[in-house]
Design a protein around this motif. Structure first.
Motif, PDB file in Angstrom:
ATOM      1  N   GLN B 153      65.983 -27.232  61.916  1.00 43.15           N
ATOM      2  CA  GLN B 153      66.985 -26.255  61.631  1.00 43.15           C
ATOM      3  C   GLN B 153      66.286 -24.827  61.283  1.00 43.15           C
ATOM      4  O   GLN B 153      66.518 -23.956  61.566  1.00 43.15           O
ATOM      5  CB  GLN B 153      67.625 -26.409  60.233  1.00 43.15           C
ATOM      6  N   ASP B 154      64.909 -24.886  60.872  1.00 36.33           N
ATOM      7  CA  ASP B 154      64.178 -23.687  60.457  1.00 36.33           C
ATOM      8  C   ASP B 154      63.700 -23.092  62.020  1.00 36.33           C
ATOM      9  O   ASP B 154      63.809 -21.838  62.021  1.00 36.33           O
ATOM     10  CB  ASP B 154      63.007 -24.182  59.833  1.00 36.33           C
ATOM     11  N   THR B 155      63.446 -24.112  62.814  1.00 33.58           N
ATOM     12  CA  THR B 155      63.192 -23.536  64.109  1.00 33.58           C
ATOM     13  C   THR B 155      64.165 -22.905  64.758  1.00 33.58           C
ATOM     14  O   THR B 155      64.053 -21.919  65.249  1.00 33.58           O
ATOM     15  CB  THR B 155      62.524 -24.796  64.791  1.00 33.58           C
ATOM     16  N   LEU B 156      65.161 -23.526  64.910  1.00 38.32           N
ATOM     17  CA  LEU B 156      66.541 -22.976  65.522  1.00 38.32           C
ATOM     18  C   LEU B 156      66.925 -21.475  64.774  1.00 38.32           C
ATOM     19  O   LEU B 156      67.107 -20.546  65.585  1.00 38.32           O
ATOM     20  CB  LEU B 156      67.951 -23.836  65.259  1.00 38.32           C
ATOM     21  N   GLU B 157      66.833 -21.432  63.663  1.00 45.19           N
ATOM     22  CA  GLU B 157      66.951 -20.226  62.856  1.00 45.19           C
ATOM     23  C   GLU B 157      65.911 -18.996  63.180  1.00 45.19           C
ATOM     24  O   GLU B 157      66.155 -18.013  63.665  1.00 45.19           O
ATOM     25  CB  GLU B 157      66.984 -20.394  61.376  1.00 45.19           C
ATOM     26  N   ARG B 158      64.566 -19.540  63.413  1.00 48.38           N
ATOM     27  CA  ARG B 158      63.667 -18.575  63.808  1.00 48.38           C
ATOM     28  C   ARG B 158      63.933 -17.912  65.131  1.00 48.38           C
ATOM     29  O   ARG B 158      63.913 -17.012  65.655  1.00 48.38           O
ATOM     30  CB  ARG B 158      62.272 -19.326  63.762  1.00 48.38           C
ATOM     31  N   TYR B 159      64.182 -18.947  66.197  1.00 48.03           N
ATOM     32  CA  TYR B 159      64.620 -18.513  67.561  1.00 48.03           C
ATOM     33  C   TYR B 159      65.963 -17.703  67.449  1.00 48.03           C
ATOM     34  O   TYR B 159      65.943 -16.658  68.301  1.00 48.03           O
ATOM     35  CB  TYR B 159      64.890 -19.633  68.446  1.00 48.03           C
ATOM     36  N   ARG B 160      66.739 -17.979  66.491  1.00 47.82           N
ATOM     37  CA  ARG B 160      68.030 -17.368  66.711  1.00 47.82           C
ATOM     38  C   ARG B 160      67.567 -15.664  66.289  1.00 47.82           C
ATOM     39  O   ARG B 160      68.086 -14.846  66.675  1.00 47.82           O
ATOM     40  CB  ARG B 160      69.046 -17.774  65.454  1.00 47.82           C
ATOM     41  N   HIS B 161      66.960 -15.455  65.347  1.00 54.58           N
ATOM     42  CA  HIS B 161      66.216 -14.246  64.994  1.00 54.58           C
ATOM     43  C   HIS B 161      65.709 -13.592  65.999  1.00 54.58           C
ATOM     44  O   HIS B 161      66.003 -12.453  66.551  1.00 54.58           O
ATOM     45  CB  HIS B 161      65.506 -14.245  63.661  1.00 54.58           C
ATOM     46  N   ALA B 162      64.802 -14.268  66.722  1.00 53.80           N
ATOM     47  CA  ALA B 162      63.948 -13.719  67.701  1.00 53.80           C
ATOM     48  C   ALA B 162      64.762 -13.276  68.803  1.00 53.80           C
ATOM     49  O   ALA B 162      64.802 -12.212  69.628  1.00 53.80           O
ATOM     50  CB  ALA B 162      62.998 -14.823  67.947  1.00 53.80           C
TER      51      ALA B 162
END
Ligand SMILES: [Fe+2]
Ligand SMILES: [Fe+2]
Lengths: 81, 190
Positions: B153-162
């Motif tokens: 979930q954290d990774t998905l969130e990081r990529y969403r921001h990017a």
């Protein structure tokens, strides 16, 4: 442990398309990985072979072939299969 | 720029970005050996190549030709969003890409007066794009035991921001082209 280090070393050499002798422990990873996608391919290859999960902060800190081998050995509890 | 010029640019851009996607997934398909992922990923690679072909064919039908486009969204993505370091991160970045692509096509489809050739092409592509999102989401779910749900979930969130950042920085030209095209088309058909 010596066996697993050798196995990892061989896998790195294979990825680099080099003979083991041309892939010394002090060889910079930047000599093997020349673009960002190759970096992804390298991580996936090592993950697949040794069930080791790199993180986006760990992998860039590994500067030489020797660093990669030590990392994988440690990550797999010193018994990389 | 005329209405037709904008249309030519947009379709060329879609074609270019499908080719970039295909090359990305082609290289992945070559590296990944996990059978369940390899199978879907290879189909995914073939789909993206097919999409590039569909745009090329659509442009011929519209009696126009692909322009050379400087760089696709994907080209700048790896650097800007951070290079994925494991299989889960690769799939997370893929899911982020795919959602962006679907949004672009959905937006284009809504422009009044869009030609039937373009609508048909978008519909055909969207069917595949939905499957792309489906299989990648499923694969990520299956990775919960291995990587942990929180890390995923954290990774998905990081990529969403990017993704938001990259889109804002690199996609201005696309957004402007689409906007001007929509305005001219409205005049045309309104
Ligand atoms: Fe596509
Ligand atoms: Fe796709």
């Amino acid at each position: 442990m010596a066996d697993s280090s050798t196995e990892i070393h061989e896998a790195v050499a294979l990825f680099a398309n080099r003979q083991l002798a041309d892939c010394p422990l002090d060889l910079p990873i930047s000599d093997i990985i020349t673009d960002s996608f190759q970096y992804v391919e390298f991580a996936l290859d090592m993950e697949d072979r040794f069930q080791v999960t790199f993180s986006d902060t760990d992998l860039p800190s590994l500067k030489t072939v020797g660093d990669v081998i030590s990392y994988i050995v440690a990550a797999s509890g010193g018994t990389a299969a | 720029m005329s209405h037709d010029d904008h249309e030519q640019w947009l379709l060329s851009y879609y074609r270019h970005s499908e080719i970039a996607g295909s090359l990305f997934f082609g290289r992945l398909a070559r590296s990944i050996r996990k059978p369940e992922i390899q199978h879907d990923l290879t189909r995914h690679y073939a789909d993206e190549a097919q999409h590039a072909w569909l745009w090329t064919d659509c442009m011929r039908e519209l009696e126009t030709a692909p322009l050379r486009i400087g760089s696709a969204y994907q080209d700048q993505y790896l650097e800007a969003a951070g290079i994925p370091s494991n299989l889960m991160e690769v799939l997370a970045i893929t899911l982020t890409f795919e959602k962006r692509v679907i949004r672009q096509y959905a937006e284009h489809r809504l422009i009044p007066g869009t030609s039937p050739a373009i609508l048909t092409t978008i519909s055909r592509i969207m069917e595949d794009e939905r499957w792309h999102i489906e299989w990648v989401s499923r694969a990520l779910k299956n990775m919960h035991p291995q990587y942990g749900e929180t890390y995923i979930q954290d990774t998905l969130e990081r990529y969403r921001h990017a993704d938001e950042e990259v889109y804002a920085k690199t996609m201005q030209e696309y957004a402007e082209q689409l906007h001007q095209f929509a305005e001219l088309q409205e005049k045309h058909h309104g």
